[in-house]
Design an enzyme around this catalytic site. Structure first.
Site, PDB file in Angstrom:
ATOM      1  N   GLU A 230       0.812  -1.217   0.000  1.00  0.00           N
ATOM      2  CA  GLU A 230       0.000   0.000   0.000  1.00  0.00           C
ATOM      3  C   GLU A 230       0.849   1.273   0.000  1.00  0.00           C
ATOM      4  O   GLU A 230       0.875   2.028   0.987  1.00  0.00           O
ATOM      5  CB  GLU A 230      -0.986  -0.037   1.168  1.00  0.00           C
ATOM      6  CG  GLU A 230      -1.924  -1.241   1.054  1.00  0.00           C
ATOM      7  CD  GLU A 230      -3.080  -1.237   2.033  1.00  0.00           C
ATOM      8  OE1 GLU A 230      -3.055  -0.426   2.990  1.00  0.00           O
ATOM      9  OE2 GLU A 230      -4.004  -2.040   1.847  1.00  0.00           O
ATOM     10  N   GLU A 330      -4.707  -8.800  -1.580  1.00  0.00           N
ATOM     11  CA  GLU A 330      -5.247  -8.603  -0.231  1.00  0.00           C
ATOM     12  C   GLU A 330      -6.709  -8.210  -0.286  1.00  0.00           C
ATOM     13  O   GLU A 330      -7.124  -7.365  -1.080  1.00  0.00           O
ATOM     14  CB  GLU A 330      -4.468  -7.538   0.546  1.00  0.00           C
ATOM     15  CG  GLU A 330      -4.935  -7.438   2.004  1.00  0.00           C
ATOM     16  CD  GLU A 330      -4.160  -6.412   2.815  1.00  0.00           C
ATOM     17  OE1 GLU A 330      -2.938  -6.313   2.618  1.00  0.00           O
ATOM     18  OE2 GLU A 330      -4.781  -5.725   3.645  1.00  0.00           O
TER      19      GLU A 330
END
Length: 627
Positions: A230, A330
Site C-alpha cells: 500500500e 489482499e
C-alpha cells in the site's frame, strides 16, 4: 413370411437397443457435478445430485460457455501468513492445528497454493519490529540473519503449511515499513512523502536481499515480492507501519536499487508492483511500465480491494500492459463474524476480478482469534475465513472460507479462463453487499433492484439515487480521469450521497444526454471488444457528442441506453458467473446468486444444455469433462 417379419422386428429392436445404449453411453460422459454453498442451510461446499446435459432447448435465462474463447492462465489462490495467524495457530491443540492445515492445504481442503508473508512487522503483528534496528547501520552489519522474531512462530507455521501441501507453495513477501532509521519520519509507524532517506535506499535494497537469504536458510524460498504494501498509505501520524511512494519514486527505487540487488543475489525472485487499491491502479501501471527496457524485470501488478470493486480500472490496466499478470493480493471483510454478506463480498470480487484478467486471488489473514487479532495497533474490526476461540479451543470457519473454496478447490493453477455469456431477463431483488465503488454497467433491462433509479428527464444538478438500495447513488471520478468509469458512492462516507458533492450531481438534458456537474462530461457506454473483455459494458464519462451511446431514455425508473437497448445497472449486482478449463480437461463454472430470489437458468455448452437452479444467496460450482 412370418420368419422374415420376426427377423425384421428383431433387427429393428436391436437397432433401437444399440441406439439407446449409444445415447446413454454418450450422455453418461456428460454428467455435471454440482457443489453448493447456500445461506441458512447445511450446504457448505456440499456435493449435490448431479445434472446431465441433453440436446439444447429454448429458455429465457442463459449461461452459455464458450470453450474456444481463451483468456488468462490462472496462477492460484491463497492467504496471508501473518504473525497473528501463526500465534493463533500455535495456541490451538495439536488436533485443531492439523484441522486448520488440512482445511487450507490438505487433500480434503481448499487447495491453497499461494501465500503472502509480511517482511518486518505489520498491523497484525504482536509488536512493531524489524531485523536491524541499529541507527545508520548502512552496511547492515547488525542485521539479524537468524530472523529470530519470525523463527518463533511465523516460520514454523509456514513450514507446517509447506509440509502439508501436496503442491509446492508459491510464497511472496511484502514490507509494510523499513526500519525507522531509514525513513524521513524516523519511525516505522506512518510515513512522510517521500518515505525513504536518500542515503538509505541502497541499504533498504540490501535489506530485502538479506531477508530473502535468511528465510532461505530456514527452508523457505520466496517465489516473489512486492516492493511495498500500500504505497499510497501516506498518513504522517498513523501508528500503522507504512512507507509512502509516488509512482515515479517507486520506479526509481526499483530500477536503481532493488532490481540490481536482486539480480545479484536472488535473480529467481519475481517482482510485483503497486500492491494497493484499484482506484489508482491505472496511474501506477502507466508509470511502472513506462520504460520498455526495464519491463522485463517486473512480473506483474498486485492489487487490493479496499477502494471498491472498480473492475473497469482492472480491465484498463490489462489493456495498458497485456503481458503483465494482475494478481489480487489482499482483501478482508469487516462485518460481524459469520456474516453471510461478507462471503458474498468475496464471491462478487473474485468473479469480477477474474472476468477482468486477474490471474489469482490472495486473502488477508488465514486465521485470527475470536477478538479478531492479535495485533499491536488499533482495534480490529475485521476477521479471517478461519477463526479460533482460544479459551474454548474451538476452530470455526466463516462463509468467506467456503466462497473462496468454490474456486480454489476446483480451479487449479494453469487452468484457463474461458468465455461465458449470461442472459438475465427475470427481475431480481435484494440488498446486495459491497456496492461502494462498484462499476455502473449496461445490462439487459429487467427492472430488478439494481436497475431502478430516482432520476427523471429534465432534472438539473440532481443525485442519481438508487430506488431500492438505501443511500447509494452514482458519482464520477476526478476530472483528470476522462473516460474513466462512473461508479457507486461509498457507504462508509456519511452521508454516502450528498447534494452538495459536485461529483454526484447530474443533469438530464432534453436531448437525452446526462451530464456531470463536476466534469461537464456526458455518460456514455464503453462497448468493448468481446475478445478482450469478458462480459462488461462499462458506463463511462466522455466528451459530450451527438451519438446514440450517449442518449438515455427513462422507462418507469429504468435508465435505458438508446445504442445498446440496455439499462444502467449497479454493477450487474445479483448474478455473477465465470468459467474455466482445467489442465485435466474439466470445464468448471462458478455461479453466484446474491439476490433474494431463486434463479433458474439454462446452462448451455456447445449444442447441449440443462436447467440449473441457483438458490437465493448461494454460490455453486458446476464441473464436467470437456467433450
Amino acid at each position: 413370411y412370418q420368419r422374415r417379419v420376426q427377423g425384421a422386428r428383431m433387427q429393428y429392436h436391436n437397432c433401437i437397443y444399440f441406439l439407446l445404449f449409444f445415447i446413454s453411453l454418450v450422455y453418461s460422459q456428460k454428467n455435471i457435478d454440482v457443489i453448493l454453498t447456500q445461506r441458512n442451510t447445511e450446504n457448505k461446499l456440499t456435493p449435490q445430485p448431479s445434472l446431465a446435459f441433453t440436446e439444447d432447448f429454448t429458455f429465457s435465462e442463459v449461461l452459455e460457455i464458450f470453450e474456444e474463447n481463451k483468456f488468462q492462465e490462472i496462477f492460484g489462490w491463497g492467504g496471508a501468513m501473518t504473525e497473528a495467524a501463526a500465534v493463533t495457530f500455535f495456541q490451538l491443540k495439536p488436533d485443531l492445528q492439523e484441522r486448520l492445515l488440512e482445511a487450507y492445504w490438505g487433500e480434503t481442503g481448499i487447495h491453497y497454493n499461494l501465500g503472502r508473508v509480511p517482511m518486518n512487522s505489520c498491523d497484525y503483528s504482536i509488536e512493531s519490529y524489524n531485523f536491524d534496528n541499529v541507527s545508520d547501520d548502512f552496511p547492515l552489519r547488525f542485521f539479524d540473519t537468524q530472523v529470530l522474531h519470525d523463527s518463533k512462530q511465523m516460520i514454523p507455521f509456514i513450514l507446517a503449511a509447506q509440509k502439508k501441501s501436496s503442491v509446492p507453495l508459491k510464497l511472496f513477501t511484502a514490507p509494510w515499513s523499513p526500519p525507522g532509521w531509514m525513513k524521513t519520519n524516523g519511525k516505522m509507524g506512518g510515513s512522510f512523502n517521500p518515505c525513504l532517506r536518500n542515503d538509505s535506499k541502497q541499504s533498504w535494497a540490501l535489506y530485502f536481499s538479506k531477508f530473502l537469504t535468511a528465510y532461505k536458510a530456514k527452508g523457505i524460498d520466496f517465489w516473489g515480492l512486492t516492493m511495498q504494501n500500500e504505497p499510497e498509505a501516506c498518513h504522517e501520524d498513523s501508528t500503522f507501519e507504512a512507507c509512502c511512494y509516488t509512482p515515479e519514486d517507486a520506479l526509481e527505487f526499483l530500477k536503481n536499487y532493488l532490481s540490481p540487488q536482486l539480480l545479484k543475489d536472488h535473480p529467481q525472485v519475481n517482482i510485483m508492483v503497486w500492491d494497493h487499491n484499484k482506484d489508482d491502479i491505472v496511474k501506477w501501471v502507466q508509470t511502472m511500465y513506462s520504460d520498455p527496457s526495464f519491463n522485463d524485470r517486473i512480473w506483474g501488478t498486485a492489487l487490493h480491494w479496499y477502494a471498491g470493486q472498480r473492475f473497469s480500472n482492472v480491465y484498463h490496466s490489462h489493456l495498458l500492459a497485456p503481458n503483465k499478470p494482475l494478481l489480487a493480493t489482499e482483501a478482508t471483510a469487516c462485518e460481524q463474524v459469520d456474516d453471510w454478506l461478507s462471503g458474498e463480498q468475496y464471491g462478487t470480487d473474485i468473479i469480477g476480478d477474474i472476468n477482468n484478467w486477474v490471474v489469482g486471488w490472495v486473502d488477508w489473514n488465514l486465521l485470527l482469534n475470536s477478538s479478531r487479532g492479535p495485533r499491536h495497533v488499533g482495534v480490529s474490526g475485521c476477521y479471517a475465513p478461519a477463526m479460533a476461540d482460544i479459551d474454548t479451543q474451538d476452530l470455526y470457519f466463516n462463509p468467506s472460507y467456503y466462497f473462496i473454496g468454490q474456486f480454489s478447490k476446483f480451479v487449479p493453477p494453469k487452468s484457463i479462463k474461458i468465455g461465458l455469456q449470461k442472459t438475465i431477463r427475470t427481475p431480481l431483488f435484494g440488498s446486495p453487499p459491497f456496492l461502494h465503488g462498484g462499476d455502473i454497467i449496461a445490462e439487459i433491462c429487467t427492472g430488478g433492484s439494481s436497475q431502478l433509479w430516482d432520476f427523471s428527464p429534465n432534472a438539473t444538478d440532481k443525485l442519481i439515487l438508487s430506488k431500492q438500495i438505501p443511500d447509494i447513488c452514482i458519482m464520477v471520478p476526478p476530472p483528470s480521469l476522462t473516460g474513466a468509469n462512473i461508479f457507486l458512492s461509498f457507504t462508509y462516507d456519511t452521508p454516502s450521497c450528498n447534494p452538495t458533492r459536485l461529483s454526484q450531481l447530474f443533469s438530464w438534458l432534453p436531448d437525452g444526454h446526462i451530464i456531470s456537474k463536476q466534469t461537464g462530461l456526458c455518460l456514455d457506454v464503453e462497448i468493448v471488444d468481446s475478445t478482450k473483455n469478458q462480459g462488461y459494458d462499462f458506463i463511462v464519462s466522455e466528451k459530450c457528442e451527438n451519438k446514440p451511446s450517449q442518449i438515455w431514455i427513462n422507462e418507469q425508473g429504468k435508465i435505458r441506453n438508446v445504442a445498446l437497448d440496455r439499462c444502467m445497472d449497479a454493477g450487474g449486482t445479483y448474478i455473477h458467473a465465470t468459467a474455466f478449463k482445467t489442465p485435466d480437461g474439466e470445464i468448471v463454472t462458478v455461479v453466484e446468486n446474491i439476490s433474494d430470489n431463486n434463479w433458474e437458468f439454462k446452462l448451455k455448452y456447445k449444442n447441449n444444455a440443462t436447467k440449473v437452479l441457483a438458490p437465493a444467496h448461494s454460490i455453486q460450482t458446476l464441473k464436467w469433462e470437456s467433450f
